[in-house]
Design an enzyme around this catalytic site. Sequence first.
Site, PDB file in Angstrom:
ATOM      1  N   TYR A  42       1.001  -1.171   0.355  1.00 56.03           N
ATOM      2  CA  TYR A  42       0.414   0.009  -0.472  1.00 56.03           C
ATOM      3  C   TYR A  42       0.506   1.353   0.114  1.00 56.03           C
ATOM      4  O   TYR A  42       0.211   2.292  -0.802  1.00 56.03           O
ATOM      5  CB  TYR A  42      -0.908   0.271   1.728  1.00 56.03           C
ATOM      6  CG  TYR A  42      -2.091  -0.513   1.329  1.00 56.03           C
ATOM      7  CD1 TYR A  42      -2.496  -1.715   0.311  1.00 56.03           C
ATOM      8  CD2 TYR A  42      -3.096  -0.782   2.461  1.00 56.03           C
ATOM      9  CE1 TYR A  42      -3.708  -2.164   0.359  1.00 56.03           C
ATOM     10  CE2 TYR A  42      -3.465  -1.764   2.830  1.00 56.03           C
ATOM     11  CZ  TYR A  42      -4.180  -2.208   1.502  1.00 56.03           C
ATOM     12  OH  TYR A  42      -5.289  -3.257   1.993  1.00 56.03           O
ATOM     13  N   GLY A  43       1.791   1.182   0.320  1.00 54.87           N
ATOM     14  CA  GLY A  43       2.958   1.854   0.926  1.00 54.87           C
ATOM     15  C   GLY A  43       3.507   2.893   0.066  1.00 54.87           C
ATOM     16  O   GLY A  43       3.434   4.464  -0.222  1.00 54.87           O
ATOM     17  N   CYS A  73      -1.617  -1.015  10.162  1.00 53.93           N
ATOM     18  CA  CYS A  73      -1.403  -0.553   9.296  1.00 53.93           C
ATOM     19  C   CYS A  73      -0.444   0.661   9.560  1.00 53.93           C
ATOM     20  O   CYS A  73      -2.128   1.623   9.114  1.00 53.93           O
ATOM     21  CB  CYS A  73      -2.535  -1.053   7.892  1.00 53.93           C
ATOM     22  SG  CYS A  73      -1.165  -0.576   6.102  1.00 53.93           S
ATOM     23  N   ASN A  74       0.465   1.202   9.182  1.00 54.89           N
ATOM     24  CA  ASN A  74       0.471   2.661   9.562  1.00 54.89           C
ATOM     25  C   ASN A  74       0.282   3.551   8.195  1.00 54.89           C
ATOM     26  O   ASN A  74      -0.541   4.784   8.191  1.00 54.89           O
ATOM     27  CB  ASN A  74       2.273   2.663   9.591  1.00 54.89           C
ATOM     28  CG  ASN A  74       2.727   2.461  11.523  1.00 54.89           C
ATOM     29  OD1 ASN A  74       2.439   3.313  11.839  1.00 54.89           O
ATOM     30  ND2 ASN A  74       2.976   1.070  11.437  1.00 54.89           N
ATOM     31  N   THR A  75       0.371   3.178   6.742  1.00 55.22           N
ATOM     32  CA  THR A  75      -0.264   3.360   5.809  1.00 55.22           C
ATOM     33  C   THR A  75      -1.410   3.931   5.833  1.00 55.22           C
ATOM     34  O   THR A  75      -1.367   5.162   5.581  1.00 55.22           O
ATOM     35  CB  THR A  75       0.502   2.846   4.518  1.00 55.22           C
ATOM     36  OG1 THR A  75       1.703   2.338   4.464  1.00 55.22           O
ATOM     37  CG2 THR A  75      -0.281   3.729   3.637  1.00 55.22           C
ATOM     38  N   THR A 198       3.753  -2.195   9.740  1.00 59.69           N
ATOM     39  CA  THR A 198       4.097  -2.757  10.669  1.00 59.69           C
ATOM     40  C   THR A 198       4.528  -4.032   9.829  1.00 59.69           C
ATOM     41  O   THR A 198       5.054  -5.608  10.876  1.00 59.69           O
ATOM     42  CB  THR A 198       2.347  -3.660  11.042  1.00 59.69           C
ATOM     43  OG1 THR A 198       1.514  -3.545  10.193  1.00 59.69           O
ATOM     44  CG2 THR A 198       2.244  -2.239  11.847  1.00 59.69           C
ATOM     45  N   HIS A 199       4.775  -4.091   8.796  1.00 58.49           N
ATOM     46  CA  HIS A 199       5.744  -4.694   8.677  1.00 58.49           C
ATOM     47  C   HIS A 199       7.597  -5.352   9.515  1.00 58.49           C
ATOM     48  O   HIS A 199       8.499  -6.498   9.417  1.00 58.49           O
ATOM     49  CB  HIS A 199       6.571  -4.620   6.739  1.00 58.49           C
ATOM     50  CG  HIS A 199       5.323  -5.594   6.418  1.00 58.49           C
ATOM     51  ND1 HIS A 199       4.468  -4.608   5.864  1.00 58.49           N
ATOM     52  CD2 HIS A 199       5.768  -6.144   5.324  1.00 58.49           C
ATOM     53  CE1 HIS A 199       3.211  -5.605   5.156  1.00 58.49           C
ATOM     54  NE2 HIS A 199       3.764  -6.417   4.825  1.00 58.49           N
TER      55      HIS A 199
HETATM   56  N1  DGL Z   1       2.442  -2.698   6.364  1.00 55.57           N
HETATM   57  C1  DGL Z   1       2.221  -1.377   6.074  1.00 55.57           C
HETATM   58  C2  DGL Z   1       2.806  -0.150   7.154  1.00 55.57           C
HETATM   59  O1  DGL Z   1       2.502  -0.153   7.937  1.00 55.57           O
HETATM   60  C3  DGL Z   1       1.724  -1.413   4.579  1.00 55.57           C
HETATM   61  C4  DGL Z   1       3.559  -2.023   3.947  1.00 55.57           C
HETATM   62  C5  DGL Z   1       3.062  -1.932   2.923  1.00 55.57           C
HETATM   63  O2  DGL Z   1       1.888  -2.038   1.815  1.00 55.57           O
HETATM   64  O3  DGL Z   1       3.353  -1.177   1.514  1.00 55.57           O
HETATM   65  O4  DGL Z   1       1.824   0.939   6.623  1.00 55.57           O
END
Ligand code: DGL
Length: 296
Positions: A42-43, A73-75, A198-199
Site C-alpha cells: 500500500y505504501g 497498517c501505518n499507511t 507493521t512489516h
Molecule cells: N504494513 C503496512 C504499514 O504499516 C503497509 C506496508 C505496505 O503495504 O506498503 O504501513
Amino acid sequence: MSNRPIGVFDSGIGGLSVLRELLRLMPDESYIYLGDSARVPYGNKSVETVRLFASQCTQFLLSQDVKLVVVACNTVSAVALDAVQQAISIPVIEMIEPAAAAAVERTVTGNIGVIGTRATVGSRAYNVAIHRLQNEREINVYSLACPLFVPLVEEGWLDHPATRAIAQEYLNELFRPCAAATGDDAETRIDTLVLGCTHYPLLKPLLRSLLPNVHLIDCGTYAAQVAYAALQQEETLAFSGEKSTLQPKVRFCLTDILPNFAPIAERFLNFSVDDVERVVIDHPLLAPERKVRLER
Ligand code: DGL
C-alpha cells in the site's frame, strides 16, 4: 462480555506483528486477520487508492461481525483512517498515536527516528503526533521512507545478507542529518527509533543487531494496549472461561493465497497455521470507476 471476533487488517504480512502483540495481551479473544496480499504494498500507492482499499478491508471485517477493528497498517492509519471510521460504530484502533506517545516517553536525547513507507513518511503523521505530544520539551524527528523493506519481509528475507545491506544503507541515511546537526555524541544521538510500518518488527532482530543502543518502538505493543482499554471500556472483552486456550483462535483471510504466508506466520507467531482462506473484498460493484487526470 462479547465473544465476537476482533478484526485486524493490513496490506499483507505486516499486521502479524500487531496480531502477535494482541494475542500476547488478550489470548482468549478470537481474531480475524485480513491481509490484502493481492494488492500489497500500500505504501507506494496514492492516497485515493489506499482509502478505497482500506474501506473495502473494513467492509469485509464488518461483514464478519467483528466487535473492534485494528488497523494494523501505518499507511492506512496515516492517510486513510477517516475512510475506515466512516460508517462504523465500533471502536477503531490505529497505529500512530500510541507509538508516537511511547517514543516521546522513551527518548532521553530528544532525537527520534521514524522509518515507514513512502505514504506514511510523506504524510508527516508521526511528526505531527510527536510534536503534539512533546509538551515543553524540544524533540527533533528524523524520518526516512524505507520502501524496500516491505517486499523483503513479504519474501521472508528476514535475516538475509541483502536485507542487512539494505538496512545498513537506510540507517546510515537516517542517522546522517542528526549527526551533522548535533555532532553525534551520545547525548544527542537518535536514541529511539519508531518502526512506523507493521512489516518492520519482523526485521527487529536484524535491526537490533545493527542498532544495539537504540530503543526500537514496535507500534503493535502500544496499539494492543489501546485495544485492550477500548474493549474494557465497552465491556466487550471475551469471556475467558476455562484457563486458557490451547491454540490461539485466529481465522486467516488473504485476498490472494501466498505460499510464503503460512511458513512466515508460523515462524513469527509460534503456532501452526493450518488454514488460510482466500476472500474477495474488491467486488467491482463496490468500486465505481472514475477517471483521474495524470499529473505530469
Ligand atoms: N504494513 C503496512 C504499514 O504499516 C503497509 C506496508 C505496505 O503495504 O506498503 O504501513
